[in-house]
Design a protein around this motif. Structure first.
Motif, mmCIF file in Angstrom:
data_model
loop_
_atom_site.group_PDB
_atom_site.id
_atom_site.type_symbol
_atom_site.label_atom_id
_atom_site.label_comp_id
_atom_site.label_asym_id
_atom_site.label_seq_id
_atom_site.Cartn_x
_atom_site.Cartn_y
_atom_site.Cartn_z
ATOM 1 N N CYS A 1 55.077 60.691 48.643
ATOM 2 C CA CYS A 1 54.043 59.960 48.296
ATOM 3 C C CYS A 1 52.964 60.835 47.221
ATOM 4 C CB CYS A 1 53.131 59.258 49.057
ATOM 5 S SG CYS A 1 53.724 58.053 50.320
ATOM 6 N N ARG A 2 53.721 61.796 46.610
ATOM 7 C CA ARG A 2 52.939 62.773 45.875
ATOM 8 C C ARG A 2 52.044 62.290 44.648
ATOM 9 N NH1 ARG A 2 58.070 66.890 45.227
ATOM 10 N NH2 ARG A 2 57.643 67.818 47.362
ATOM 11 N N GLU A 3 52.567 61.044 43.940
ATOM 12 C CA GLU A 3 51.569 60.426 43.048
ATOM 13 C C GLU A 3 50.535 59.498 43.369
ATOM 14 O OE1 GLU A 3 54.217 57.135 44.421
ATOM 15 O OE2 GLU A 3 54.496 59.234 44.206
ATOM 16 N N LEU A 4 50.379 59.449 44.687
ATOM 17 C CA LEU A 4 49.434 58.380 45.284
ATOM 18 C C LEU A 4 48.300 59.433 46.182
ATOM 19 C CD1 LEU A 4 51.973 55.919 46.811
ATOM 20 C CD2 LEU A 4 50.441 55.437 44.959
ATOM 21 N N LEU A 5 48.863 60.072 47.168
ATOM 22 C CA LEU A 5 47.809 60.824 47.842
ATOM 23 C C LEU A 5 47.471 61.955 46.966
ATOM 24 C CD1 LEU A 5 49.579 60.357 51.243
ATOM 25 C CD2 LEU A 5 47.654 59.145 50.299
ATOM 26 N N LEU A 6 46.525 62.026 46.454
ATOM 27 C CA LEU A 6 45.961 63.015 45.416
ATOM 28 C C LEU A 6 44.436 62.989 46.031
ATOM 29 C CD1 LEU A 6 46.913 61.639 41.817
ATOM 30 C CD2 LEU A 6 47.944 63.398 43.276
ATOM 31 N N PRO A 7 43.864 64.331 45.750
ATOM 32 C CA PRO A 7 42.561 64.688 46.099
ATOM 33 C C PRO A 7 41.343 63.545 45.402
ATOM 34 C CG PRO A 7 43.671 66.688 46.093
ATOM 35 C CD PRO A 7 44.473 65.752 45.533
ATOM 36 N N GLY A 8 40.784 62.901 46.487
ATOM 37 C CA GLY A 8 39.700 61.870 45.799
ATOM 38 C C GLY A 8 40.131 60.680 45.632
ATOM 39 N N PHE B 1 52.626 63.674 58.963
ATOM 40 C CA PHE B 1 52.248 62.745 59.746
ATOM 41 C C PHE B 1 50.844 62.642 59.670
ATOM 42 C CE2 PHE B 1 56.162 64.694 61.442
ATOM 43 C CZ PHE B 1 56.920 63.641 61.423
ATOM 44 N N THR B 2 50.142 63.824 58.827
ATOM 45 C CA THR B 2 48.636 63.646 59.025
ATOM 46 C C THR B 2 48.078 63.945 57.734
ATOM 47 O OG1 THR B 2 48.175 65.818 59.658
ATOM 48 C CG2 THR B 2 48.466 64.147 61.767
ATOM 49 N N ALA B 3 46.808 63.281 57.751
ATOM 50 C CA ALA B 3 46.085 63.597 56.409
ATOM 51 C C ALA B 3 44.571 63.615 56.897
ATOM 52 C CB ALA B 3 46.148 62.344 55.495
ATOM 53 N N ARG B 4 43.539 64.167 55.799
ATOM 54 C CA ARG B 4 42.306 64.289 56.190
ATOM 55 C C ARG B 4 41.707 63.488 55.150
ATOM 56 N NH1 ARG B 4 39.783 70.009 56.079
ATOM 57 N NH2 ARG B 4 40.871 70.213 54.245
ATOM 58 N N ALA B 5 40.591 62.801 55.542
ATOM 59 C CA ALA B 5 39.891 61.853 54.862
ATOM 60 C C ALA B 5 38.418 61.856 55.099
ATOM 61 C CB ALA B 5 40.542 60.256 54.907
ATOM 62 N N GLU B 6 37.761 61.539 54.094
ATOM 63 C CA GLU B 6 36.112 61.518 54.346
ATOM 64 C C GLU B 6 35.870 60.108 54.696
ATOM 65 O OE1 GLU B 6 32.378 61.972 51.559
ATOM 66 O OE2 GLU B 6 34.025 63.609 51.235
ATOM 67 N N ILE B 7 35.162 60.092 55.793
ATOM 68 C CA ILE B 7 34.707 58.544 56.028
ATOM 69 C C ILE B 7 32.986 58.675 56.043
ATOM 70 C CG2 ILE B 7 34.719 56.774 57.816
ATOM 71 C CD1 ILE B 7 37.576 57.959 58.586
ATOM 72 N N TYR C 1 45.889 43.255 58.918
ATOM 73 C CA TYR C 1 45.421 44.364 59.778
ATOM 74 C C TYR C 1 44.118 43.912 60.473
ATOM 75 C CZ TYR C 1 48.719 47.268 57.258
ATOM 76 O OH TYR C 1 49.703 47.790 56.445
ATOM 77 N N ARG C 2 44.003 44.461 61.749
ATOM 78 C CA ARG C 2 42.956 44.045 62.579
ATOM 79 C C ARG C 2 41.629 44.277 62.108
ATOM 80 N NH1 ARG C 2 40.108 46.040 66.750
ATOM 81 N NH2 ARG C 2 41.195 47.920 66.575
ATOM 82 N N LYS C 3 41.362 45.650 61.489
ATOM 83 C CA LYS C 3 40.189 46.163 61.138
ATOM 84 C C LYS C 3 40.467 47.491 60.042
ATOM 85 C CE LYS C 3 35.662 48.009 62.237
ATOM 86 N NZ LYS C 3 34.622 48.379 63.531
ATOM 87 N N VAL C 4 39.859 47.334 59.038
ATOM 88 C CA VAL C 4 40.163 48.238 57.932
ATOM 89 C C VAL C 4 38.748 48.668 57.158
ATOM 90 C CG1 VAL C 4 41.244 48.539 55.664
ATOM 91 C CG2 VAL C 4 42.428 47.069 57.210
ATOM 92 N N ILE C 5 38.642 50.117 57.012
ATOM 93 C CA ILE C 5 37.753 50.648 56.365
ATOM 94 C C ILE C 5 38.114 51.670 55.167
ATOM 95 C CG2 ILE C 5 36.480 50.805 58.753
ATOM 96 C CD1 ILE C 5 36.794 53.829 58.814
ATOM 97 N N PRO C 6 37.329 51.591 54.201
ATOM 98 C CA PRO C 6 37.498 52.634 53.132
ATOM 99 C C PRO C 6 37.176 53.834 53.254
ATOM 100 C CG PRO C 6 35.450 51.622 52.517
ATOM 101 C CD PRO C 6 36.071 51.130 53.969
ATOM 102 N N ALA C 7 37.766 54.976 52.787
ATOM 103 C CA ALA C 7 37.588 56.499 52.945
ATOM 104 C C ALA C 7 38.152 57.063 51.426
ATOM 105 C CB ALA C 7 38.482 56.891 54.141
ATOM 106 N N VAL C 8 37.750 58.248 51.359
ATOM 107 C CA VAL C 8 38.410 59.267 50.366
ATOM 108 C C VAL C 8 39.444 60.133 50.959
ATOM 109 C CG1 VAL C 8 37.628 60.686 48.805
ATOM 110 C CG2 VAL C 8 36.247 58.776 49.289
ATOM 111 N N PHE C 9 40.563 60.179 50.118
ATOM 112 C CA PHE C 9 41.574 61.082 50.640
ATOM 113 C C PHE C 9 41.194 62.530 50.193
ATOM 114 C CE2 PHE C 9 45.496 63.570 49.538
ATOM 115 C CZ PHE C 9 46.056 63.505 50.750
ATOM 116 N N ILE C 10 41.282 63.663 51.054
ATOM 117 C CA ILE C 10 41.278 64.901 50.824
ATOM 118 C C ILE C 10 42.427 65.626 50.757
ATOM 119 C CG2 ILE C 10 40.048 67.055 51.872
ATOM 120 C CD1 ILE C 10 38.234 65.157 53.624
ATOM 121 N N ASP C 11 43.232 65.842 51.852
ATOM 122 C CA ASP C 11 44.530 66.579 51.574
ATOM 123 C C ASP C 11 45.482 65.950 52.697
ATOM 124 O OD1 ASP C 11 43.755 67.710 54.028
ATOM 125 O OD2 ASP C 11 43.212 69.805 52.988
#
Length: 219
Positions: free
Chosen positions: A39-46, A18-24, A3-13
């Motif tokens: 992706c239920r076992e992956l996309l967990l809050p936090g 098609f969309t998620a909310r993340a804390e950056i 990927y060209r540019k990647v940043i870390p974040a924290v998953f919210i919900d």
């Protein structure tokens, strides 16, 4: 693939497929999820997630969610476009004379048609993001399209037929049908194997900035 540019974040919900909310950096951002599976076992809050920065200023979302770290520490690439890119990179190391993506066959578009000398190959690619106890499983959501493609491979004649599972995480070398989620796909997979379709597992190493296949030679 990188990927060209990647940043870390924290998953919210995840409000929808098609969309998620993340804390950056303390700010909440709506991001595009590059995978319509559950992706239920992956996309967990936090959960720690990684976002690729979009280069398109006209887009509504500035980031794509491409990877998530499981609670066991395993990093999983969930970009549904990555498997075909990695499969193409691997195919280019295998000495084919022709590699043609999106090949129309029957009532479907199969992922690849290859030629080597007088031999023709058809290949369908599936990405595996579901892991349980060191084993990969597919699919994580029912896939009528996947069943259709398996039927096309099963009934194809005059060529070698292959189903490749691109494993989008490190340390997993086997993928099994996820019967609990999609028994129709599992039956189609067994029928395909019995009809001579070759099943290939492509091990990969997931990194925050990309997905890299582990070199191996097909039997």
């Amino acid at each position: 693939m990188k990927y060209r540019k990647v940043i870390p974040a924290v998953f919210i919900d995840r409000p929808n497929r098609f969309t998620a909310r993340a804390e950056i950096g303390g700010q909440t951002e709506t991001v595009h999820v590059k995978n319509t599976g559950r992706c239920r076992e992956l996309l967990l809050p936090g959960a720690e997630v990684f976002l690729s920065v979009s280069g398109n200023p006209a887009r509504k979302t500035a980031y794509d969610l491409i990877a998530v770290r499981k609670t066991n520490g395993l990093l999983v690439n969930i970009d549904s476009q990555a498997p075909n890119i990695v499969a193409r990179e691997w195919l280019e190391t295998q000495g084919y004379d022709v590699i043609r993506p999106e090949y129309r066959y029957g009532q479907s578009r199969l992922d690849f048609m290859m030629e080597r000398g007088n031999e023709r190959f058809l290949m369908e690619v599936k990405g595996c993001t579901l892991e349980r106890d060191g084993i990969g499983y597919f699919p994580d959501a029912p896939t009528a399209r996947g069943v259709k493609h398996l039927h096309e491979l099963t009934n194809a004649a005059g060529c070698r037929r292959m189903l490749m599972f691109v494993i989008q995480m490190e340390g997993i070398t086997e993928v099994r049908g996820n019967r609990e989620t999609d028994p129709d796909f599992c039956r189609a997979l067994e029928d395909a194997k019995n009809a001579g379709v070759e099943v290939i597992f492509l091990p990969c190493r997931a990194e925050p900035d990309g997905l890299y296949f582990t070199p191996f030679q097909m039997l």
